[in-house]
Design a protein around this motif. Structure first.
Motif, PDB file in Angstrom:
ATOM      1  N   GLU A 182      -5.574 -41.211   2.021  1.00 36.90           N
ATOM      2  CA  GLU A 182      -5.387 -40.051   2.894  1.00 36.90           C
ATOM      3  C   GLU A 182      -6.364 -38.934   2.519  1.00 36.90           C
ATOM      4  OE1 GLU A 182      -1.934 -36.925   4.358  1.00 36.90           O
ATOM      5  OE2 GLU A 182      -1.369 -38.590   3.069  1.00 36.90           O
ATOM      6  N   GLN A 183      -6.616 -38.763   1.228  1.00 41.81           N
ATOM      7  CA  GLN A 183      -7.568 -37.742   0.788  1.00 41.81           C
ATOM      8  C   GLN A 183      -8.967 -38.044   1.315  1.00 41.81           C
ATOM      9  OE1 GLN A 183      -7.293 -37.271  -3.464  1.00 41.81           O
ATOM     10  NE2 GLN A 183      -5.094 -36.879  -3.376  1.00 41.81           N
ATOM     11  N   LEU A 184      -9.388 -39.286   1.199  1.00 43.49           N
ATOM     12  CA  LEU A 184     -10.715 -39.662   1.686  1.00 43.49           C
ATOM     13  C   LEU A 184     -10.836 -39.452   3.190  1.00 43.49           C
ATOM     14  CD1 LEU A 184     -11.374 -42.857  -0.473  1.00 43.49           C
ATOM     15  CD2 LEU A 184     -12.524 -40.632  -0.664  1.00 43.49           C
ATOM     16  N   ARG A 185      -9.760 -39.740   3.921  1.00 45.40           N
ATOM     17  CA  ARG A 185      -9.776 -39.513   5.372  1.00 45.40           C
ATOM     18  C   ARG A 185      -9.945 -38.030   5.682  1.00 45.40           C
ATOM     19  NH1 ARG A 185      -6.548 -37.621   8.799  1.00 45.40           N
ATOM     20  NH2 ARG A 185      -4.719 -37.589   7.465  1.00 45.40           N
ATOM     21  N   LEU A 186      -9.204 -37.168   4.978  1.00 46.24           N
ATOM     22  CA  LEU A 186      -9.318 -35.723   5.188  1.00 46.24           C
ATOM     23  C   LEU A 186     -10.703 -35.209   4.802  1.00 46.24           C
ATOM     24  CD1 LEU A 186      -5.903 -34.247   3.996  1.00 46.24           C
ATOM     25  CD2 LEU A 186      -6.965 -33.958   6.240  1.00 46.24           C
ATOM     26  N   LEU A 187     -11.236 -35.708   3.701  1.00 48.74           N
ATOM     27  CA  LEU A 187     -12.562 -35.286   3.266  1.00 48.74           C
ATOM     28  C   LEU A 187     -13.617 -35.650   4.310  1.00 48.74           C
ATOM     29  CD1 LEU A 187     -12.306 -36.343  -0.484  1.00 48.74           C
ATOM     30  CD2 LEU A 187     -12.345 -33.989   0.400  1.00 48.74           C
ATOM     31  N   LYS A 188     -13.533 -36.867   4.834  1.00 53.29           N
ATOM     32  CA  LYS A 188     -14.484 -37.304   5.860  1.00 53.29           C
ATOM     33  C   LYS A 188     -14.344 -36.440   7.109  1.00 53.29           C
ATOM     34  CE  LYS A 188     -15.973 -41.333   8.481  1.00 53.29           C
ATOM     35  NZ  LYS A 188     -15.752 -42.779   8.733  1.00 53.29           N
ATOM     36  N   GLN A 189     -13.110 -36.165   7.496  1.00 56.63           N
ATOM     37  CA  GLN A 189     -12.850 -35.327   8.666  1.00 56.63           C
ATOM     38  C   GLN A 189     -13.423 -33.922   8.454  1.00 56.63           C
ATOM     39  OE1 GLN A 189      -8.686 -35.097   9.587  1.00 56.63           O
ATOM     40  NE2 GLN A 189      -8.966 -33.512  11.130  1.00 56.63           N
ATOM     41  N   ALA A 190     -13.259 -33.368   7.264  1.00 62.23           N
ATOM     42  CA  ALA A 190     -13.750 -32.012   6.977  1.00 62.23           C
ATOM     43  C   ALA A 190     -15.276 -31.953   6.963  1.00 62.23           C
ATOM     44  CB  ALA A 190     -13.193 -31.531   5.638  1.00 62.23           C
ATOM     45  N   ARG A 191     -15.931 -33.033   6.616  1.00 59.77           N
ATOM     46  CA  ARG A 191     -17.402 -33.060   6.594  1.00 59.77           C
ATOM     47  C   ARG A 191     -17.999 -33.228   7.981  1.00 59.77           C
ATOM     48  NH1 ARG A 191     -16.454 -36.718   2.445  1.00 59.77           N
ATOM     49  NH2 ARG A 191     -17.178 -38.450   3.717  1.00 59.77           N
ATOM     50  N   ALA A 192     -17.219 -33.700   8.915  1.00 61.22           N
ATOM     51  CA  ALA A 192     -17.744 -34.028  10.239  1.00 61.22           C
ATOM     52  C   ALA A 192     -18.257 -32.785  10.961  1.00 61.22           C
ATOM     53  CB  ALA A 192     -16.659 -34.707  11.077  1.00 61.22           C
ATOM     54  N   ASP A 193     -19.377 -32.938  11.620  1.00 64.32           N
ATOM     55  CA  ASP A 193     -19.954 -31.852  12.412  1.00 64.32           C
ATOM     56  C   ASP A 193     -19.385 -31.930  13.830  1.00 64.32           C
ATOM     57  OD1 ASP A 193     -21.478 -29.672  13.086  1.00 64.32           O
ATOM     58  OD2 ASP A 193     -23.298 -30.839  13.458  1.00 64.32           O
ATOM     59  N   THR A 194     -18.070 -31.752  13.892  1.00 65.64           N
ATOM     60  CA  THR A 194     -17.333 -31.789  15.156  1.00 65.64           C
ATOM     61  C   THR A 194     -16.422 -30.569  15.210  1.00 65.64           C
ATOM     62  OG1 THR A 194     -15.486 -33.005  14.170  1.00 65.64           O
ATOM     63  CG2 THR A 194     -17.281 -34.339  15.112  1.00 65.64           C
ATOM     64  N   ASP A 195     -15.855 -30.317  16.375  1.00 67.74           N
ATOM     65  CA  ASP A 195     -14.900 -29.205  16.482  1.00 67.74           C
ATOM     66  C   ASP A 195     -13.739 -29.403  15.517  1.00 67.74           C
ATOM     67  OD1 ASP A 195     -16.365 -27.883  18.409  1.00 67.74           O
ATOM     68  OD2 ASP A 195     -15.191 -28.655  20.100  1.00 67.74           O
ATOM     69  N   GLU A 196     -13.250 -30.641  15.430  1.00 69.33           N
ATOM     70  CA  GLU A 196     -12.134 -30.947  14.527  1.00 69.33           C
ATOM     71  C   GLU A 196     -12.507 -30.682  13.069  1.00 69.33           C
ATOM     72  OE1 GLU A 196      -8.854 -34.490  14.113  1.00 69.33           O
ATOM     73  OE2 GLU A 196     -10.941 -35.078  14.412  1.00 69.33           O
ATOM     74  N   GLY A 197     -13.708 -31.089  12.659  1.00 63.34           N
ATOM     75  CA  GLY A 197     -14.171 -30.857  11.298  1.00 63.34           C
ATOM     76  C   GLY A 197     -14.326 -29.368  11.002  1.00 63.34           C
ATOM     77  N   ARG A 198     -14.936 -28.631  11.935  1.00 63.55           N
ATOM     78  CA  ARG A 198     -15.103 -27.187  11.749  1.00 63.55           C
ATOM     79  C   ARG A 198     -13.756 -26.482  11.680  1.00 63.55           C
ATOM     80  NH1 ARG A 198     -19.665 -28.563  14.619  1.00 63.55           N
ATOM     81  NH2 ARG A 198     -18.678 -28.435  16.659  1.00 63.55           N
ATOM     82  N   GLN A 199     -12.811 -26.905  12.515  1.00 62.04           N
ATOM     83  CA  GLN A 199     -11.479 -26.300  12.490  1.00 62.04           C
ATOM     84  C   GLN A 199     -10.771 -26.573  11.177  1.00 62.04           C
ATOM     85  OE1 GLN A 199      -9.599 -27.874  16.000  1.00 62.04           O
ATOM     86  NE2 GLN A 199     -10.676 -26.478  17.375  1.00 62.04           N
ATOM     87  N   LEU A 200     -10.906 -27.763  10.646  1.00 62.20           N
ATOM     88  CA  LEU A 200     -10.272 -28.101   9.377  1.00 62.20           C
ATOM     89  C   LEU A 200     -10.871 -27.263   8.251  1.00 62.20           C
ATOM     90  CD1 LEU A 200      -8.226 -29.827   7.854  1.00 62.20           C
ATOM     91  CD2 LEU A 200      -9.989 -31.598   7.658  1.00 62.20           C
ATOM     92  N   ARG A 201     -12.203 -27.178   8.199  1.00 66.35           N
ATOM     93  CA  ARG A 201     -12.854 -26.356   7.170  1.00 66.35           C
ATOM     94  C   ARG A 201     -12.425 -24.890   7.287  1.00 66.35           C
ATOM     95  NH1 ARG A 201     -17.183 -29.606   8.897  1.00 66.35           N
ATOM     96  NH2 ARG A 201     -18.198 -27.871   9.995  1.00 66.35           N
ATOM     97  N   THR A 202     -12.394 -24.389   8.499  1.00 67.24           N
ATOM     98  CA  THR A 202     -11.983 -22.993   8.720  1.00 67.24           C
ATOM     99  C   THR A 202     -10.546 -22.782   8.282  1.00 67.24           C
ATOM    100  OG1 THR A 202     -13.540 -22.736  10.548  1.00 67.24           O
ATOM    101  CG2 THR A 202     -11.681 -21.194  10.467  1.00 67.24           C
TER     102      THR A 202
END
Length: 166
Positions: A108-128
């Protein structure tokens, strides 16, 4: 070798890539080494075999001094790592956001990390959301300290500091 190059496993590489994405050109990345404590990515370390739960792992008081030297008490901190490492850092940086600490495991951690790195709206929202959480926690704890209601976390293995009374 530099601490940023010492850890070569896929988990650490995912943590590091995500930390670099979170901080971009303006933030700092520190590594929580079970042996050396909080270190910059360019700090030279010899290979070692110590886990944060080992008896000879870095102590809370040492981490507290290192965090103060890096001025982390006045910074928004997003800690990327599991619950055991987050717990070790609690005394030194009690106001950190810990987006991975409550997960069900490395998958689950690796999935979240990958999602947070993504240059997508979802990734930017997670980082924010992680930075917003870090800012909120730091601001709330600073406000509590200002009123005398807040008190520092305890160092694992030590008694809690006495509560302030009026």
């Amino acid at each position: 070798m530099p601490a940023g190059d010492l850890y070569t496993g896929s988990y650490h590489k995912a943590l590091r890539r995500t930390a670099d994405t979170l901080t971009g050109d303006w933030g700092s990345v520190y590594i929580l080494s079970a042996q050396a404590g909080l270190v910059t990515t360019d700090r030279l370390l010899a290979p070692y075999d110590v886990r944060i739960t080992d008896a000879n792992a870095v102590l809370g008081e040492q981490l507290h001094h290192q965090a103060a030297a890096f001025d982390l008490q006045h910074a928004d901190v997003v800690f990327l790592g599991g619950a055991k490492y987050a717990h070790a850092l609690a005394f030194a940086v009690p106001h950190r956001a810990m987006p991975l600490a409550g997960t069900r495991g490395i998958g689950e951690q690796l999935r979240l990390l990958k999602q947070a790195r993504a240059d997508t709206d979802e990734g930017r929202q997670l980082r924010t959301s992680w930075w917003t959480q870090a800012d909120f926690i730091r601001t709330q704890q600073a406000a509590l300290r200002g009123t005398g209601l807040g008190r520092p976390a305890t160092v694992p293995g030590q008694a809690a500091p006495p509560a302030r009374t009026r």
